[in-house]
Design a protein around this motif. Structure first.
Motif, PDB file in Angstrom:
ATOM      1  N   HIS A   2      -1.508  -9.281  -1.671  1.00 58.96           N
ATOM      2  CA  HIS A   2      -2.875  -8.894  -2.015  1.00 58.96           C
ATOM      3  C   HIS A   2      -3.489  -7.873  -1.061  1.00 58.96           C
ATOM      4  CE1 HIS A   2      -2.978 -11.921  -5.151  1.00 58.96           C
ATOM      5  NE2 HIS A   2      -2.568 -12.809  -4.270  1.00 58.96           N
ATOM      6  N   ASP A   4      -4.267  -4.189   0.202  1.00 58.72           N
ATOM      7  CA  ASP A   4      -4.382  -2.855  -0.372  1.00 58.72           C
ATOM      8  C   ASP A   4      -3.582  -1.890   0.496  1.00 58.72           C
ATOM      9  OD1 ASP A   4      -5.138  -0.283  -1.200  1.00 58.72           O
ATOM     10  OD2 ASP A   4      -7.207  -0.863  -1.545  1.00 58.72           O
ATOM     11  N   THR A  39       3.245  -2.795  -5.946  1.00 56.76           N
ATOM     12  CA  THR A  39       1.793  -2.899  -6.032  1.00 56.76           C
ATOM     13  C   THR A  39       1.359  -2.769  -7.479  1.00 56.76           C
ATOM     14  OG1 THR A  39       1.423  -0.520  -5.747  1.00 56.76           O
ATOM     15  CG2 THR A  39       1.472  -1.878  -3.745  1.00 56.76           C
ATOM     16  N   MET A  45      -2.858  -3.199  -4.821  1.00 48.67           N
ATOM     17  CA  MET A  45      -2.666  -4.423  -4.048  1.00 48.67           C
ATOM     18  C   MET A  45      -1.199  -4.839  -4.120  1.00 48.67           C
ATOM     19  SD  MET A  45      -5.504  -5.296  -2.785  1.00 48.67           S
ATOM     20  CE  MET A  45      -7.153  -5.871  -2.959  1.00 48.67           C
ATOM     21  N   ILE A  47       1.777  -7.044  -4.742  1.00 43.45           N
ATOM     22  CA  ILE A  47       2.006  -8.195  -5.616  1.00 43.45           C
ATOM     23  C   ILE A  47       3.437  -8.720  -5.515  1.00 43.45           C
ATOM     24  CG2 ILE A  47       0.183  -7.618  -7.245  1.00 43.45           C
ATOM     25  CD1 ILE A  47       2.318  -6.320  -9.027  1.00 43.45           C
ATOM     26  N   THR A 102       1.851 -18.255  -5.808  1.00 45.16           N
ATOM     27  CA  THR A 102       2.990 -17.370  -5.569  1.00 45.16           C
ATOM     28  C   THR A 102       4.276 -18.067  -5.982  1.00 45.16           C
ATOM     29  OG1 THR A 102       3.233 -18.158  -3.282  1.00 45.16           O
ATOM     30  CG2 THR A 102       1.911 -16.169  -3.612  1.00 45.16           C
ATOM     31  N   ILE A 120       3.267 -12.685  -6.585  1.00 47.99           N
ATOM     32  CA  ILE A 120       2.109 -13.434  -7.049  1.00 47.99           C
ATOM     33  C   ILE A 120       2.550 -14.079  -8.367  1.00 47.99           C
ATOM     34  CG2 ILE A 120       0.422 -11.980  -5.886  1.00 47.99           C
ATOM     35  CD1 ILE A 120      -0.228 -10.762  -8.650  1.00 47.99           C
TER      36      ILE A 120
END
Length: 124
Positions: A2, A4, A39, A45, A47, A102, A120
């Motif tokens: 998560h 950035d 991401t 973000m 993932i 997750t 995730i």
């Protein structure tokens, strides 16, 4: 997870990174230490985090699993509450963390860990 990839802390650690542009849904990146991340194309973000045979062999999971370990060690350290699946001819042992939303997967070839992948939960 998560984080950035455009955040100042990420850029300080890894610098600006270039996308591999090999997926329609996610952007994949190779980091300087051999990690691969994915991401979300919109939010940038992280993932997915992948540790594979191109990665620094010194890194281990929270419970002490590293590439090359036997799948039996995974079950001993993470427990028997796992799912099994196959992808690309590889046996996969997976664990779901409902609290953190997750999944942690261990990709095995001949019972040896060849790749570790943290996602995730919504990516699967």
């Amino acid at each position: 997870m998560h984080q950035d990839i455009n955040s100042p802390s990420f850029i300080k650690e890894y610098g600006k990174i270039q996308s591999l542009n090999d997926n329609n849904s996610y952007d994949y990146f190779n980091l300087k230490n051999g990690l691969v991340i994915a991401t979300d194309k919109n939010s940038h973000m992280i993932i997915r985090i992948i540790v594979n045979d191109n990665h620094d062999k010194k890194l281990v999971t929270q419970n002490g699993i590293k590439l090359g370990d036997l799948s039996e060690k995974v079950v001993k350290l993470y427990g028997k509450n796992y799912y099994k699946r196959q992808e690309q001819g590889t046996d996969i042992l997976g664990y779901i963390d409902k609290k953190n939303q997750t999944t942690l997967e261990f990709w095995c070839v001949e019972n040896k860990i060849q790749m570790i992948r943290l996602d995730i939960a919504s990516i699967n």
